[in-house]
Design a protein around this motif. Sequence first.
Motif, PDB file in Angstrom:
ATOM      1  N   GLU A   1       0.940  -1.266   0.244  1.00 37.92           N
ATOM      2  CA  GLU A   1       0.093  -0.140   0.033  1.00 37.92           C
ATOM      3  C   GLU A   1       0.853   1.117   0.123  1.00 37.92           C
ATOM      4  N   PHE A   2       1.950   1.203   0.718  1.00 33.15           N
ATOM      5  CA  PHE A   2       2.629   2.658   0.974  1.00 33.15           C
ATOM      6  C   PHE A   2       3.335   2.750  -0.377  1.00 33.15           C
ATOM      7  N   ILE A   3       3.489   1.839  -1.169  1.00 36.15           N
ATOM      8  CA  ILE A   3       4.411   2.332  -2.567  1.00 36.15           C
ATOM      9  C   ILE A   3       3.173   2.992  -3.495  1.00 36.15           C
ATOM     10  N   SER A   4       2.076   2.332  -3.468  1.00 38.21           N
ATOM     11  CA  SER A   4       0.827   2.968  -4.196  1.00 38.21           C
ATOM     12  C   SER A   4       0.641   4.411  -3.805  1.00 38.21           C
ATOM     13  N   ALA A   5       0.783   4.553  -2.548  1.00 36.32           N
ATOM     14  CA  ALA A   5       0.517   5.866  -1.900  1.00 36.32           C
ATOM     15  C   ALA A   5       1.639   7.032  -2.126  1.00 36.32           C
ATOM     16  N   VAL A   6       2.997   6.564  -2.438  1.00 41.06           N
ATOM     17  CA  VAL A   6       3.844   7.376  -2.574  1.00 41.06           C
ATOM     18  C   VAL A   6       3.793   7.706  -4.271  1.00 41.06           C
ATOM     19  N   ARG A   7       3.305   6.732  -4.856  1.00 37.02           N
ATOM     20  CA  ARG A   7       3.205   7.050  -6.399  1.00 37.02           C
ATOM     21  C   ARG A   7       2.093   7.896  -6.659  1.00 37.02           C
TER      22      ARG A   7
ATOM     23  N   ILE B   1      14.627   3.841  -5.387  1.00 36.36           N
ATOM     24  CA  ILE B   1      15.700   4.220  -4.614  1.00 36.36           C
ATOM     25  C   ILE B   1      15.381   4.747  -3.264  1.00 36.36           C
ATOM     26  N   LYS B   2      14.552   5.495  -3.026  1.00 39.38           N
ATOM     27  CA  LYS B   2      13.978   5.908  -1.764  1.00 39.38           C
ATOM     28  C   LYS B   2      13.031   4.888  -0.993  1.00 39.38           C
ATOM     29  N   HIS B   3      12.200   4.514  -1.671  1.00 40.75           N
ATOM     30  CA  HIS B   3      11.238   3.640  -1.008  1.00 40.75           C
ATOM     31  C   HIS B   3      11.326   2.163  -0.811  1.00 40.75           C
TER      32      HIS B   3
END
Lengths: 309, 516, 282
Positions: free
Chosen positions: C173-179, C190-192
């Motif tokens: 979920e947190f990747i989708s959020a960042v995206r 790189i960051k996440h």
Amino acid sequence: MQKYILRRLLFLIPVMFGVSLIVFMLMHLTPGDPVEIMLGDFAEPAQIEAMRASLGLDQPLHVQYFDFITGALQGDFGRSLHYNAPVLSLIVSRAGYTASLSLAGMFVSYIIAFPVGIISAIKRNSILDDLGMVFALLGISMPNFWLGIMLILIFPLTLGIFPATGVGTIWHLVLPAITLGTAGAALTTRLVRSSMLEVINKEYIRTARSKGLRERTVMIKHALKNAMLPVLTIIGLRLGFILGGAVIVEEVFARPGMGRLMINSIFRRDYFVVQACVLLIAFTVMLANLLVDIAYGFIDPQIKYGGGE
Amino acid sequence: MKKVLILFLAMAVVAVLGTGPVQAAEETVVIGMDADADSLDPRFNTTAYGMYVVQQIYDGLIELDEELGFENVVAEDFETPSDTEYVFHLREGIKFHDGEELTAEDVKFTYESMLDPDLGSPKAGGYLHLVGAEEFNEGEADEVEGIEVIDDYTISFQLEEPHAPFLVDVTTGIVPKHLAEEAGEEFGDDPVGSGPFVFEEREIDESTTLTAFDDHYQGRPNIDEVRYRVIPEAAVGVVELETGELDVLMSVSEDDVSIIEGDDSLELAATASTNYEYIGFNVTNEPVDDVYLRKAIAYSLDKYAMADHFKGERTYAPLPASHEWADYYAEEADIHKYEFDLDRAQEMIEQSDYDGETVTIKTSEGRQEQAQILQQMMNQVNINVDIEVLEWGTFYDDVVEGEAEIYLLGWFGIIDPDAYIFFHSEMTPDQGGNNRMFYENEEADELIEKGRQTLEPEERREVYADLFEVLTDDLPNIFLYSEQDMYAYQDNIEGFEVGPYPVTILNNLKDIEIVD
Amino acid sequence: MAEDTAYSRGLRQLKDNLRVKISLLILIMLVLMAIFAPYISPQDPDEMNLGASLEPPSSEHWLGTDRMGRDMLSRIIYGTRVSLLVGVIAVGISGTLGLILGTLAGYYGGIIDGIIMRLVDILLAFPSILLAISLVAVLGPSLVNVMFAIGIVNWVSYARLIRGELLSLKEKEFISAVRAMGASTPRIIIKHMLPNAIAPIIVMATLGMAGAIITESSLSFLGIGVQPPTPSWGQMLSEGREIIRQAWWVSTFPGVAIMIVVLAFNLLGDSLRDALDPNLVE
């Protein structure tokens, strides 16, 4: 399931094709000419050329590769330049030695791994656990050719027991198997330990304990039995590792196996032998991996097949 | 769990039992060697290990004896009607192992087939000076004109021009035409000859077994069986000799001498070899194209210390210490010797254009110790040396492609002083020869050719003295030392003698006896 | 956040772990030995003395001399440099290659993934020691080429590992959020994503150094390793093999040296694996 197996088998084709291309390129990129190596000081003008022509080595690379592939598909791997003998019969006569060494090596690594792994699991985080892991890691931390040399120094050279090199009897297998097996023991020990740990905490073990069964009975009858499966299925995955190790061990103990044939053939630029050996080994490794995956499917029905990887 | 273990054990046992040892015959001599034979077809065999075996299976027209002279074998005698013709009279009644008689047709076939481009024998080069050989080799003729069958027991060889080393070339074992013609290149898989031992079986890289041939023309060998075992580790070979697993150990390393001498039941035989070690320069590559730098290097090397360290004998010319003329060149002939002299080395450096650049020594694994010692010695006169130890194939390729400056090699099997393929300017590797120094000197070329064509020994010796003077002045290579060949065997073997050349070492294997 | 606590718990465990302490101690000592080799070595490791060939261990030569009369102890001390260098550089090469290709395969998927993974399959089926031998033969033996060859052979496992990590992270979920917040692809990776995959990579790299050192010694043993007179343990060992009865020290001590270094890396890697990622098997 059948569809999955079929798909995996189809996958073998491009991969084998890639393997054949890489080994062919590597052998032909390597500086050094098999004819020059073979003829050495005996060569005279025209001789090298004539011999290259008779072996087809004067053809353009893509023609040579095509010949190699079409030959291989028909089971014809050509003749060894060095031995002047058919490659296939050379390999067949040696595969048995490599197979027996690999099996015996695996056997030794399991003999080490089971007791050490089980004790480590039962006495988790104790000094015994630490010592057990250090012991298991020692095996993989020694270059196995060195261990082989040391075993030769100790047993045949100093104590006069076990034959040092060659093949023939089961005694010839003892030292090479120990050499090969110790290297494989570390990973297997780890696996035994972790699958034991997993099982120990399971409900039915606790139930067995609460029934008042003796600890040893619980461990051996219940825990070990359930921990066995994942450990045994890993055999297939270990095959590549074992075969790689066998290459060096055969060199040290002068066993006329495939590994030694392959290394010597690289040095002699005996192209056809190297190509055939690599194809055969790659095929065996991939087939073994496939069998393991299928076996996993039977053992652990949670794994689903099909779809993207 | 138990079942799995048992299964494992059973598999291992089955895999092992498939290859049980061969039941030993009554009197078997087991010979250990550190590498396996190559081909067992004498027309293909080029390694010493192959010669150890091939020599026992086949007989040649003539063969080398332990003094490197010639003895008649299949030939009863031979005559030389002119400088360019040799006529051999064969013994009657010599039988191949399958019972067929050996005749002049077999001899013709053996030599002709080596020149046959379809067979691709590595030895063809040795016979190109026969009349009509080149035409046949290039496919322009159906047979070699210069090999002529006169009758069943007489054969004549005609040469384009006088060729002093010719007799060395007719020592190849005779193969039976009726079998070898059909078998083609596969003949060596199941070899048949007329020699004292019959091929029984071979497991490549493991062992080869021969049994006594009852109908050998000189009578049946004393022993029943010979088994060659491949034992790559020298240390293991010695142990197997000590424990009696081996009767004979070929090529004993100098490190093991003390062990063998310390064992009362073992005998050690040492003999000067037909090999010598040398430093080669590619004289067309900088900076070693400078003859003064080469001389500086020669003076900077303590060649006696090297010979001593490797238990060899110092050599001064491109001839091994076993050659009957070696002493003559060392003591009487007028050749340059470059005895160790750091001051002279320094002088030579000053005369050269050398300016501290790095010189690379290329070598293969077997001579890396030599390379390191040379590096150390050359450092003393401030020559900067890099070592590149390459795997044999790469190393050899670099040398023949002209991509080496200094390289270390040895020559083995030098019986005749003929230096044509090593030093003649038409024999550089790009022209297919072995002049890997890319050395070119007209005077040397003339002397080399003269040496080949001069048949009278004394006269010939002087031609080579002149040649070696030129060579040691130009210094395309530095001759280091000849190694000793050493063999060890059980003291209950009687009649074991060694010779200097691979084919002569086991010459009298058929005559040895095992005594208790 | 849950991940962070597992992480710090793992780190805390590490500090108390006896195996980690011992292996780190050994490795630090070896690094110091490599750096200060010229000051510690009793003699010049390349200096020959043909007259003092194969002398047994004595007060003058603690570990004896080799065939050329060189001091074994000095050569073993200098040999630390080769081994550590090979371990670090080879792992650096395979790690970088694996990181790049694994990221491409894992993040983009599709045809890129297909190609890279087929390449991985091919290399996995290839006997790795053979690939290393052939590569060194093609490139020519030298310290640099040996490191390069070992690096090339081993990138596959890093690529597989990273691809696997990214595949599972991609769905988080947190990747989708960042995206959704508009972060660029490189930034996401790189960051996440990569920081979350770092633990298993460290474990693999530590164990990889052990493997690289063993492979270097095997190559030297087969005669295609580091160039002489540079002291390499594998080569010293192989030089002593033929004279093991007359001079056991020549091949015994370099072997012990290899064992100590490799064991230290293996112990460390193994303990890290226990602490950082208890679920990681093989």
